[in-house]
Write a protein that holds these residues in place. Structure first.
Motif, PDB file in Angstrom:
ATOM      1  N   ASP A   1       9.661 -28.278   4.926  1.00  0.00           N
ATOM      2  CA  ASP A   1       8.327 -27.915   4.460  1.00  0.00           C
ATOM      3  C   ASP A   1       8.038 -26.481   4.888  1.00  0.00           C
ATOM      4  O   ASP A   1       7.869 -26.196   6.070  1.00  0.00           O
ATOM      5  N   CYS A   2       7.981 -25.587   3.903  1.00  0.00           N
ATOM      6  CA  CYS A   2       7.768 -24.165   4.178  1.00  0.00           C
ATOM      7  C   CYS A   2       6.344 -23.717   3.862  1.00  0.00           C
ATOM      8  O   CYS A   2       6.069 -22.514   3.853  1.00  0.00           O
ATOM      9  N   ASP A   3       5.453 -24.658   3.620  1.00  0.00           N
ATOM     10  CA  ASP A   3       4.089 -24.348   3.207  1.00  0.00           C
ATOM     11  C   ASP A   3       3.112 -24.694   4.325  1.00  0.00           C
ATOM     12  O   ASP A   3       3.129 -25.820   4.839  1.00  0.00           O
ATOM     13  N   GLY A   4       2.254 -23.753   4.675  1.00  0.00           N
ATOM     14  CA  GLY A   4       1.259 -23.990   5.714  1.00  0.00           C
ATOM     15  C   GLY A   4       0.267 -25.088   5.365  1.00  0.00           C
ATOM     16  O   GLY A   4      -0.388 -25.650   6.257  1.00  0.00           O
ATOM     17  N   GLN A   5       0.114 -25.408   4.084  1.00  0.00           N
ATOM     18  CA  GLN A   5      -0.737 -26.536   3.712  1.00  0.00           C
ATOM     19  C   GLN A   5      -0.147 -27.865   4.176  1.00  0.00           C
ATOM     20  O   GLN A   5      -0.877 -28.836   4.350  1.00  0.00           O
ATOM     21  N   ALA A   6       1.158 -27.905   4.336  1.00  0.00           N
ATOM     22  CA  ALA A   6       1.879 -29.076   4.857  1.00  0.00           C
ATOM     23  C   ALA A   6       1.674 -30.326   3.995  1.00  0.00           C
ATOM     24  O   ALA A   6       1.696 -31.452   4.503  1.00  0.00           O
TER      25      ALA A   6
ATOM     26  N   LEU B   1       4.336 -38.177   6.416  1.00  0.00           N
ATOM     27  CA  LEU B   1       3.898 -38.414   7.804  1.00  0.00           C
ATOM     28  C   LEU B   1       2.420 -38.078   7.923  1.00  0.00           C
ATOM     29  O   LEU B   1       2.033 -37.071   8.523  1.00  0.00           O
ATOM     30  N   PRO B   2       1.546 -38.906   7.346  1.00  0.00           N
ATOM     31  CA  PRO B   2       0.125 -38.551   7.265  1.00  0.00           C
ATOM     32  C   PRO B   2      -0.578 -38.417   8.603  1.00  0.00           C
ATOM     33  O   PRO B   2      -1.612 -37.755   8.685  1.00  0.00           O
ATOM     34  N   THR B   3      -0.055 -39.027   9.657  1.00  0.00           N
ATOM     35  CA  THR B   3      -0.730 -38.963  10.958  1.00  0.00           C
ATOM     36  C   THR B   3      -0.049 -38.003  11.938  1.00  0.00           C
ATOM     37  O   THR B   3      -0.468 -37.903  13.090  1.00  0.00           O
ATOM     38  N   LEU B   4       0.965 -37.295  11.473  1.00  0.00           N
ATOM     39  CA  LEU B   4       1.700 -36.407  12.370  1.00  0.00           C
ATOM     40  C   LEU B   4       0.861 -35.205  12.762  1.00  0.00           C
ATOM     41  O   LEU B   4       0.273 -34.536  11.909  1.00  0.00           O
ATOM     42  N   GLY B   5       0.799 -34.904  14.040  1.00  0.00           N
ATOM     43  CA  GLY B   5       0.169 -33.684  14.525  1.00  0.00           C
ATOM     44  C   GLY B   5       1.223 -32.646  14.860  1.00  0.00           C
ATOM     45  O   GLY B   5       2.332 -32.987  15.305  1.00  0.00           O
ATOM     46  N   ALA B   6       0.887 -31.369  14.628  1.00  0.00           N
ATOM     47  CA  ALA B   6       1.868 -30.303  14.862  1.00  0.00           C
ATOM     48  C   ALA B   6       2.341 -30.274  16.312  1.00  0.00           C
ATOM     49  O   ALA B   6       3.466 -29.848  16.607  1.00  0.00           O
ATOM     50  N   GLU B   7       1.483 -30.727  17.219  1.00  0.00           N
ATOM     51  CA  GLU B   7       1.855 -30.705  18.635  1.00  0.00           C
ATOM     52  C   GLU B   7       2.906 -31.759  18.972  1.00  0.00           C
ATOM     53  O   GLU B   7       3.501 -31.743  20.051  1.00  0.00           O
ATOM     54  N   ASN B   8       3.150 -32.686  18.025  1.00  0.00           N
ATOM     55  CA  ASN B   8       4.082 -33.785  18.284  1.00  0.00           C
ATOM     56  C   ASN B   8       5.455 -33.577  17.667  1.00  0.00           C
ATOM     57  O   ASN B   8       6.279 -34.499  17.715  1.00  0.00           O
ATOM     58  N   ALA B   9       5.691 -32.427  17.086  1.00  0.00           N
ATOM     59  CA  ALA B   9       6.959 -32.223  16.391  1.00  0.00           C
ATOM     60  C   ALA B   9       7.319 -30.747  16.350  1.00  0.00           C
ATOM     61  O   ALA B   9       6.448 -29.878  16.416  1.00  0.00           O
TER      62      ALA B   9
ATOM     63  N   PRO C   1       9.086 -30.733   9.465  1.00  0.00           N
ATOM     64  CA  PRO C   1       7.694 -30.646   9.021  1.00  0.00           C
ATOM     65  C   PRO C   1       7.125 -29.246   9.144  1.00  0.00           C
ATOM     66  O   PRO C   1       7.742 -28.336   9.710  1.00  0.00           O
ATOM     67  N   SER C   2       5.925 -29.117   8.595  1.00  0.00           N
ATOM     68  CA  SER C   2       5.200 -27.844   8.650  1.00  0.00           C
ATOM     69  C   SER C   2       3.841 -28.067   9.282  1.00  0.00           C
ATOM     70  O   SER C   2       3.439 -29.193   9.584  1.00  0.00           O
ATOM     71  N   SER C   3       3.135 -26.961   9.483  1.00  0.00           N
ATOM     72  CA  SER C   3       1.756 -27.009   9.967  1.00  0.00           C
ATOM     73  C   SER C   3       1.082 -25.705   9.574  1.00  0.00           C
ATOM     74  O   SER C   3       1.722 -24.771   9.070  1.00  0.00           O
TER      75      SER C   3
ATOM     76  N   SER D   1      -1.375 -42.702  -3.409  1.00  0.00           N
ATOM     77  CA  SER D   1      -0.798 -43.888  -2.761  1.00  0.00           C
ATOM     78  C   SER D   1       0.246 -43.547  -1.710  1.00  0.00           C
ATOM     79  O   SER D   1       0.728 -44.444  -1.003  1.00  0.00           O
ATOM     80  N   LEU D   2       0.609 -42.261  -1.608  1.00  0.00           N
ATOM     81  CA  LEU D   2       1.637 -41.807  -0.664  1.00  0.00           C
ATOM     82  C   LEU D   2       2.950 -42.563  -0.869  1.00  0.00           C
ATOM     83  O   LEU D   2       3.603 -42.988   0.084  1.00  0.00           O
ATOM     84  N   MET D   3       3.321 -42.710  -2.135  1.00  0.00           N
ATOM     85  CA  MET D   3       4.574 -43.372  -2.477  1.00  0.00           C
ATOM     86  C   MET D   3       5.359 -42.511  -3.449  1.00  0.00           C
ATOM     87  O   MET D   3       4.782 -41.984  -4.413  1.00  0.00           O
ATOM     88  N   PRO D   4       6.656 -42.329  -3.233  1.00  0.00           N
ATOM     89  CA  PRO D   4       7.471 -41.654  -4.248  1.00  0.00           C
ATOM     90  C   PRO D   4       7.390 -42.419  -5.568  1.00  0.00           C
ATOM     91  O   PRO D   4       7.175 -43.637  -5.587  1.00  0.00           O
ATOM     92  N   LEU D   5       7.572 -41.700  -6.657  1.00  0.00           N
ATOM     93  CA  LEU D   5       7.468 -42.324  -7.975  1.00  0.00           C
ATOM     94  C   LEU D   5       8.430 -43.487  -8.140  1.00  0.00           C
ATOM     95  O   LEU D   5       8.109 -44.484  -8.807  1.00  0.00           O
ATOM     96  N   ARG D   6       9.594 -43.415  -7.542  1.00  0.00           N
ATOM     97  CA  ARG D   6      10.588 -44.485  -7.649  1.00  0.00           C
ATOM     98  C   ARG D   6      10.018 -45.809  -7.133  1.00  0.00           C
ATOM     99  O   ARG D   6      10.362 -46.885  -7.634  1.00  0.00           O
ATOM    100  N   GLU D   7       9.140 -45.738  -6.143  1.00  0.00           N
ATOM    101  CA  GLU D   7       8.530 -46.938  -5.595  1.00  0.00           C
ATOM    102  C   GLU D   7       7.207 -47.262  -6.290  1.00  0.00           C
ATOM    103  O   GLU D   7       6.882 -48.435  -6.497  1.00  0.00           O
ATOM    104  N   TYR D   8       6.457 -46.223  -6.652  1.00  0.00           N
ATOM    105  CA  TYR D   8       5.129 -46.452  -7.217  1.00  0.00           C
ATOM    106  C   TYR D   8       5.172 -46.933  -8.660  1.00  0.00           C
ATOM    107  O   TYR D   8       4.432 -47.833  -9.053  1.00  0.00           O
ATOM    108  N   SER D   9       6.048 -46.333  -9.461  1.00  0.00           N
ATOM    109  CA  SER D   9       6.113 -46.679 -10.890  1.00  0.00           C
ATOM    110  C   SER D   9       7.538 -46.471 -11.382  1.00  0.00           C
ATOM    111  O   SER D   9       7.873 -45.431 -11.943  1.00  0.00           O
TER     112      SER D   9
END
Length: 253
Positions: A38-43, A50-58, A88-90, A226-234
């Motif tokens: 992930d090269c984008d600051g928007q992350a 990893l919706p709950t990941l904090g930058a301080e943890n990785a 990951p990014s931050s 839904s935070l699911m890749p398309l392969r799983e979602y549809s």
């Protein structure tokens, strides 16, 4: 190991969606070992998986660019499931851009060193860089690390202009990455004259297109909610089928 930078100077064209689904399908369908970067600051890529990941943890991409990562490349990534990992990014990447402006501090070559270490170990088949819009420290780093630049493009002037800007940037890096290839990926495709015109304009300006294009469907934005890749979602949606075709196209080379 193949390295692909997914980039367009225009936002909203499907860069992160493409990174998510291409990596997911390569890992799940073809049993490839894939690292997402992930090269984008928007992350957005990071928060999708990893919706709950904090930058301080990785360790983040910014840490790698500052030379503050772990000594072994593999200790910097987070395994998402078998065959799929992420660096990951931050928002710290924005700070890196500010430092580069104010005091010239940047080391984009460190991301290439990270990729080269993974390639030397032989434990990764693909490394896919999800880049931000614009010419940032992290996007330059991704271009320097990549063998190929994939430019998602929708059929409008602004994203096509963004694709031309990326192509020009790659040409300016020719001395450092002479073999870097550029191809455009048409996203949100449909049966319309404007889509045909977009293909023609890109071809005339020397930006080749992948054979595969990604059709427009509401299943794409729904999958991000839904935070699911398309392969799983549809599994049967047109975009899922198209990303599978894109993965097969890439595997041919």
């Amino acid at each position: 190991m193949r390295t692909i930078a997914i980039m367009n100077n225009k936002g909203g064209v499907g860069k992160t969606i493409t990174a998510i689904n291409l990596a997911d399908i390569l890992a799940a369908d073809s049993h490839q070992r894939v690292v997402l970067v992930d090269c984008d600051g928007q992350a957005n890529l990071t928060h999708f998986f990893l919706p709950t990941l904090g930058a301080e943890n990785a360790v983040t991409t910014g840490d790698i660019l500052m030379g503050e990562g772990e000594p072994l490349w593999s200790e910097n990534v987070i395994q998402l499931r078998d065959g799929l990992s992420i660096l990951p990014s931050s928002s710290g990447l924005y700070d890196l851009d500010l430092r580069a402006i104010h005091d010239g501090t940047s080391a984009p070559e460190r991301l290439r060193q990270f990729a080269e270490a993974a390639a030397d170990d032989g434990d990764v088949d693909w490394m896919i860089f999800d880049c931000p819009p614009g010419y940032t420290v992290s996007s330059v780093a991704a271009l320097l690390a990549a063998h190929e630049v994939m430019i998602p493009v929708v059929a409008d002037k602004f994203s096509i202009d963004g694709a031309f800007a990326v192509s020009d940037q790659v040409r300016r890096l020719a001395a450092l990455r002479p073999s870097l290839r550029v191809r455009a990926l048409l996203t949100q495709a449909r049966s319309a004259d404007v889509v045909t015109a977009a293909r023609t304009v890109l071809a005339r300006r020397g930006v080749p297109l992948y054979r595969t294009s990604i059709r427009r469907t509401d299943k794409v934005p729904e999958s991000t909610v839904s935070l699911m890749p398309l392969r799983e979602y549809s599994v049967h949606s047109s975009a899922t089928r198209d990303y599978r075709c894109l993965a097969r196209e890439l595997m041919e080379v």
